[in-house]
Design a protein around this motif. Structure first.
Motif, PDB file in Angstrom:
ATOM      1  N   GLN A 171       4.739   9.004  -3.346  1.00 36.17           N
ATOM      2  CA  GLN A 171       5.589   8.525  -2.192  1.00 36.17           C
ATOM      3  C   GLN A 171       4.614   8.452  -0.882  1.00 36.17           C
ATOM      4  O   GLN A 171       4.760   7.490   0.034  1.00 36.17           O
ATOM      5  N   MET A 172       4.082   9.551  -0.639  1.00 36.33           N
ATOM      6  CA  MET A 172       3.560   9.762   1.013  1.00 36.33           C
ATOM      7  C   MET A 172       2.141   8.716   0.785  1.00 36.33           C
ATOM      8  O   MET A 172       2.100   7.773   1.640  1.00 36.33           O
ATOM      9  N   PHE A 173       1.684   8.510  -0.356  1.00 35.13           N
ATOM     10  CA  PHE A 173       0.490   7.444  -0.533  1.00 35.13           C
ATOM     11  C   PHE A 173       0.830   6.033  -0.441  1.00 35.13           C
ATOM     12  O   PHE A 173       0.340   5.346   0.532  1.00 35.13           O
ATOM     13  N   SER A 174       2.235   5.853  -0.901  1.00 40.80           N
ATOM     14  CA  SER A 174       2.744   4.423  -1.005  1.00 40.80           C
ATOM     15  C   SER A 174       2.943   3.965   0.483  1.00 40.80           C
ATOM     16  O   SER A 174       2.971   2.926   0.792  1.00 40.80           O
ATOM     17  N   TYR A 175       3.627   5.044   1.147  1.00 35.60           N
ATOM     18  CA  TYR A 175       4.234   4.500   2.470  1.00 35.60           C
ATOM     19  C   TYR A 175       3.278   4.740   3.674  1.00 35.60           C
ATOM     20  O   TYR A 175       3.664   4.417   4.608  1.00 35.60           O
ATOM     21  N   GLU A 176       2.154   5.426   3.337  1.00 38.94           N
ATOM     22  CA  GLU A 176       1.198   5.475   4.375  1.00 38.94           C
ATOM     23  C   GLU A 176       0.603   4.176   4.759  1.00 38.94           C
ATOM     24  O   GLU A 176       0.312   3.683   5.905  1.00 38.94           O
ATOM     25  N   ILE A 225      11.412  -1.447  12.392  1.00 39.95           N
ATOM     26  CA  ILE A 225      12.101  -0.998  11.402  1.00 39.95           C
ATOM     27  C   ILE A 225      11.356  -0.416  10.291  1.00 39.95           C
ATOM     28  O   ILE A 225      11.530   0.727   9.563  1.00 39.95           O
ATOM     29  N   LEU A 226      10.357  -1.164  10.091  1.00 44.90           N
ATOM     30  CA  LEU A 226       9.516  -0.652   8.929  1.00 44.90           C
ATOM     31  C   LEU A 226       8.897   0.603   9.077  1.00 44.90           C
ATOM     32  O   LEU A 226       8.669   1.654   8.354  1.00 44.90           O
ATOM     33  N   PHE A 227       8.273   0.578  10.271  1.00 46.21           N
ATOM     34  CA  PHE A 227       7.787   2.128  11.011  1.00 46.21           C
ATOM     35  C   PHE A 227       8.639   3.119  10.623  1.00 46.21           C
ATOM     36  O   PHE A 227       8.451   4.288  10.141  1.00 46.21           O
ATOM     37  N   PHE A 228       9.950   2.896  11.044  1.00 48.83           N
ATOM     38  CA  PHE A 228      11.022   4.057  10.963  1.00 48.83           C
ATOM     39  C   PHE A 228      11.056   4.387   9.583  1.00 48.83           C
ATOM     40  O   PHE A 228      11.367   5.702   9.413  1.00 48.83           O
ATOM     41  N   VAL A 229      11.403   3.363   8.717  1.00 48.91           N
ATOM     42  CA  VAL A 229      11.752   3.785   7.336  1.00 48.91           C
ATOM     43  C   VAL A 229      10.575   4.482   6.557  1.00 48.91           C
ATOM     44  O   VAL A 229      10.499   5.635   6.059  1.00 48.91           O
ATOM     45  N   SER A 230       9.200   4.142   6.902  1.00 49.94           N
ATOM     46  CA  SER A 230       8.023   4.592   6.396  1.00 49.94           C
ATOM     47  C   SER A 230       8.144   6.208   7.048  1.00 49.94           C
ATOM     48  O   SER A 230       7.815   6.998   6.171  1.00 49.94           O
ATOM     49  N   GLY A 231       8.481   6.386   8.275  1.00 51.36           N
ATOM     50  CA  GLY A 231       8.438   7.594   8.857  1.00 51.36           C
ATOM     51  C   GLY A 231       9.442   8.386   7.942  1.00 51.36           C
ATOM     52  O   GLY A 231       9.153   9.654   7.831  1.00 51.36           O
ATOM     53  N   LEU A 232      10.714   7.890   7.816  1.00 52.71           N
ATOM     54  CA  LEU A 232      11.639   8.611   7.015  1.00 52.71           C
ATOM     55  C   LEU A 232      10.830   9.193   5.670  1.00 52.71           C
ATOM     56  O   LEU A 232      11.074  10.381   5.152  1.00 52.71           O
ATOM     57  N   ASN A 332       9.117   0.609  -5.784  1.00 50.78           N
ATOM     58  CA  ASN A 332       9.295  -0.696  -5.789  1.00 50.78           C
ATOM     59  C   ASN A 332       9.180  -1.377  -4.334  1.00 50.78           C
ATOM     60  O   ASN A 332       8.475  -2.236  -3.968  1.00 50.78           O
ATOM     61  N   VAL A 333      10.155  -0.627  -3.472  1.00 49.33           N
ATOM     62  CA  VAL A 333      10.249  -1.162  -2.147  1.00 49.33           C
ATOM     63  C   VAL A 333       9.063  -1.245  -1.314  1.00 49.33           C
ATOM     64  O   VAL A 333       8.925  -2.059  -0.576  1.00 49.33           O
ATOM     65  N   ALA A 334       8.402  -0.173  -1.640  1.00 47.96           N
ATOM     66  CA  ALA A 334       7.099  -0.048  -0.949  1.00 47.96           C
ATOM     67  C   ALA A 334       6.056  -0.952  -0.938  1.00 47.96           C
ATOM     68  O   ALA A 334       5.617  -1.703  -0.435  1.00 47.96           O
ATOM     69  N   TRP A 335       5.933  -1.323  -2.418  1.00 44.90           N
ATOM     70  CA  TRP A 335       4.816  -2.056  -2.679  1.00 44.90           C
ATOM     71  C   TRP A 335       5.315  -3.714  -2.627  1.00 44.90           C
ATOM     72  O   TRP A 335       4.557  -4.214  -2.401  1.00 44.90           O
ATOM     73  N   LYS A 336       6.470  -3.820  -3.092  1.00 46.91           N
ATOM     74  CA  LYS A 336       6.979  -5.162  -2.939  1.00 46.91           C
ATOM     75  C   LYS A 336       7.585  -5.904  -1.885  1.00 46.91           C
ATOM     76  O   LYS A 336       7.531  -7.100  -1.708  1.00 46.91           O
ATOM     77  N   PHE A 337       8.333  -5.178  -0.955  1.00 50.04           N
ATOM     78  CA  PHE A 337       8.691  -5.546   0.132  1.00 50.04           C
ATOM     79  C   PHE A 337       8.145  -4.946   1.362  1.00 50.04           C
ATOM     80  O   PHE A 337       7.645  -5.915   2.171  1.00 50.04           O
TER      81      PHE A 337
END
Lengths: 395, 160, 105
Positions: A171-176, A225-232, A332-337
């Motif tokens: 999950q860290m890889f996908s959201y980085e 917003i995207l940054f905040f969610v990725s930060g979470l 899914n959210v990371a890669w598709k949205f």
């Protein structure tokens, strides 16, 4: 008067260094660096202690409880009691563990978490460590965390640890990716990777009232917003705490850690959260600038920490409100949205820039984001997936 | 440029590299590989190319080291069986090192001290990348995309 | 003591030799890949050292650019190489390069 209060810490450091006048250059340099490190550690370890008790209190209030209120006034000395408890616990190392790796993992994770704090400007002339590519430094050092988490999982020689580490790294890889790509529009618009420059670019006010923070542009709001969610996700906080979900895999990569090493992991997680929120404040929320020009008399570092605490409160609030997501949903959210939206932010920022950075650019970039958002939600069929659920109860 | 820093960094880098090449346990070797790359990034910092150093840390420790570690996990059954060690490789490597060192020491034009140069800012690198190096940059982008897709296709589960 | 170009080149040569050692004498495919990566890093170190010690600095900084591109290429190489190791492992159930001695699967 307000200026001297604003610069009180800078002046204090200058005064401290003036004692060393006459000694060779490298002595002054080393003392200056050490002062910065001690100040940074003192501030953020205090903040860590404070947040650890405040989080429990706020969560308790959300769940209609009191929270810790036995130790000291309002339970404020709780972190000291917790610290003593952690320190005197037995430090257990599994017999089949890879001893060196098991020992080095918490050291590495804490060191990198603290290093990332160094490049954030906390106030006017208050950056502990100035470097030309500060943002890149933040992410380069931050990416080391993944290796540390893996070391923890592997070194423990435990199935739960390994599973937790794999989940965390996945999950860290996908959201980085979205995390870094949402930073790009800001870097592009400012034309610099230096945090000070990014803060300086957000210094102006429209009509002296509305600050020109990037969060008030359409691309900036979407990117934030995207940054905040990725930060979470990066800090493994609750809606995305799959790697250490207590009810599924004990404590993930921290299963085999106890006592002070466990506390180190805990601290690194919180400090990572501070660092990512601090970067968010710097990039999108105008850094240490006041929201209204009149309020600039209040010292700059106060504004920084006010914004930081607001973000931290949202973190805690989200933790108290949302349930844990499933790992496949997260991916899914990371890669598709998230990733397509992050790329859209870059395009929207470019549109905003070339349409003159005014009202026209504002509307055009809003249009770009709205079109892509709608298209994505039609493509992903969100209306069906996120339809109102019908609950059937046993009768 | 600082002599003491140079000595510390070179000892760290070479020791970690040697460990990565010779350690028995694959996982330890992979982790020392990461340490060796931290050392190389430190060399880049020492030489004034901070951006390249940061990029190296980012790519090698954040991505390549984790990839290697994942590969080790996915091919785990083999880990304990790695007992083969070819001693002729040692001879060749030592001979190569001696030859290279001899030729470097024999070339007098190489014993120069670094001149003073303008600091290499990220802005200058960006300008160079976007003007005279645009085509190589685009080609690299294409290559990386192709490599990404190729790697994905290679590791995809075969349908039976 | 200020380090000269020679010392940097010797360190880089040592790194290259260590990489060669790993690539030649280990039998595990991942070690060979680690060795190749290390040799590439030694080449990068040379690029940067030659750029830094050039008597007349270039504009654009050629050595730095070459190093950046070579880092990108070696990242791609690592990704494809590791994917190949996994594919080979699935097929032969081994990553020892000495046992991969037949073309017919």
């Amino acid at each position: 008067m307000s200026k001297s209060i604003d610069q009180v810490f800078v002046n204090a450091k200058q005064w401290l260094l003036s004692w060393l006048a006459g000694s060779p250059g490298w002595v002054i340099q080393v003392v200056s660096i050490l002062t910065n490190i001690f100040a940074l550690l003192a501030v953020f370890l205090t903040l860590f202690a404070l947040i650890s008790v405040l989080e429990r209190k706020i969560l308790a209030r959300i769940q209609n409880r009191y929270g810790p209120n036995r130790v000291g006034p309002f339970g404020l000395f709780q972190p000291i009691a917790d610290g003593i408890k952690m320190l005197i616990k037995e430090d257990i190392v599994p017999a089949r563990a890879d001893k060196i790796v098991h020992f080095l993992a918490p050291v590495l994770i804490a060191a990198t978490a603290i290093l990332t704090l160094g490049v954030i400007p906390y106030g006017r002339n208050m950056t502990p460590f100035t470097i030309d590519g500060g943002i890149l430094f933040f992410f380069a050092v931050g990416s080391t965390t993944e290796l540390a988490v893996f070391m923890a999982g592997w070194g423990s020689n435990n199935k739960f640890s390994m599973l937790g580490a794999m989940r965390a790294i996945a999950q860290m890889f996908s959201y980085e990716l979205p995390l870094i790509i949402t930073v790009l529009p800001v870097v592009m618009v400012v034309g610099s990777l230096t945090p000070e420059r990014i803060v300086a670019a957000q210094a102006e006010y429209t009509f002296g009232l509305v600050p020109r923070w990037f969060v008030f542009t359409p691309w900036g709001a979407a990117a934030f917003i995207l940054f905040f969610v990725s930060g979470l996700v990066e800090s493994n906080r609750t809606p995305f705490d799959v790697p250490e979900g207590e009810s599924e895999i004990v404590a993930g990569h921290m299963t085999e850690y106890s006592g002070f090493k466990y506390a180190t992991f805990f601290m690194a997680e919180y400090i990572g959260m501070f660092a990512i929120s601090g970067l968010g404040v710097t990039l999108f929320l105008g850094g240490w600038h006041a929201p209204v020009r009149v309020l600039e008399i209040i010292p700059s570092y106060v504004w920084f920490f006010v914004k930081l605490s607001v973000l931290l409160f949202v973190y805690i609030w989200v933790r108290g409100t949302l349930p844990r997501t499933r790992i496949d949903q997260i991916m899914n959210v990371a890669w598709k949205f998230m990733l397509p939206m992050a790329f859209t932010c870059i395009i929207a920022a470019a549109v905003w820039h070339y349409a003159g950075r005014g009202l026209r650019g504002w509307l055009w970039s809003l249009l770009v984001i709205a079109i892509v958002y709608t298209a994505l939600s039609i493509l992903l069929d969100t209306r069906r997936k996120f339809a109102q659920r019908v609950y059937r109860f046993a009768e | 440029m600082n002599g003491a820093a140079f000595i510390v960094i070179s000892i760290l880098t070479l020791a970690a590299a040697l460990a990565a090449a010779t350690l028995r346990k694959l996982m330890h070797a992979a982790l020392s590989f990461a340490v060796a790359f931290v050392g190389i990034a430190a060399f880049f910092f020492l030489l004034g190319a901070e951006f390249v150093g940061l990029a190296l840390v980012f790519i090698y420790i954040g991505a390549v080291a984790v990839l290697i570690v994942f590969t080790i996990l996915l091919t785990r059954r083999d880990i304990e069986k790695d007992r083969g060690f070819n001693w002729s490789g040692v001879i060749i490597a030592v001979a190569l090192f001696c030859g290279l060192t001899w030729s470097i020491l024999k070339t007098p034009s190489l014993s120069i001290v670094a001149p003073h140069i303008r600091a290499l800012t990220v802005k200058r690198i960006g300008e160079a990348l976007m003007t005279s190096y645009v085509w190589p940059l685009q080609c690299i982008g294409l290559l990386l995309t192709a490599a990404l897709i190729g790697a994905l296709v290679l590791v995809m589960e075969e349908k039976r | 003591m200020t380090p000269t170009l020679q010392i940097f080149l010797i360190v880089s040569a040592a790194l290259f030799s260590i990489g060669l050692l790993a690539a030649l004498s280990r039998r595990h495919a991942i070690f060979i890949l680690i060795g190749i990566e290390m040799m590439l890093a030694a080449a990068n170190l040379n690029f940067i050292a030659f750029w830094r010690f050039a008597p007349k600095p270039h504009q654009p900084p050629v050595g730095v650019m070459l190093a950046l591109f070579s880092i990108a290429i070696s990242a791609a190489e690592a990704a494809v190489g590791l994917a190949m190791i996994i594919a080979v492992y699935r097929h032969y159930r081994t990553t020892n390069v000495d046992q991969l001695d037949q073309l017919k699967g």
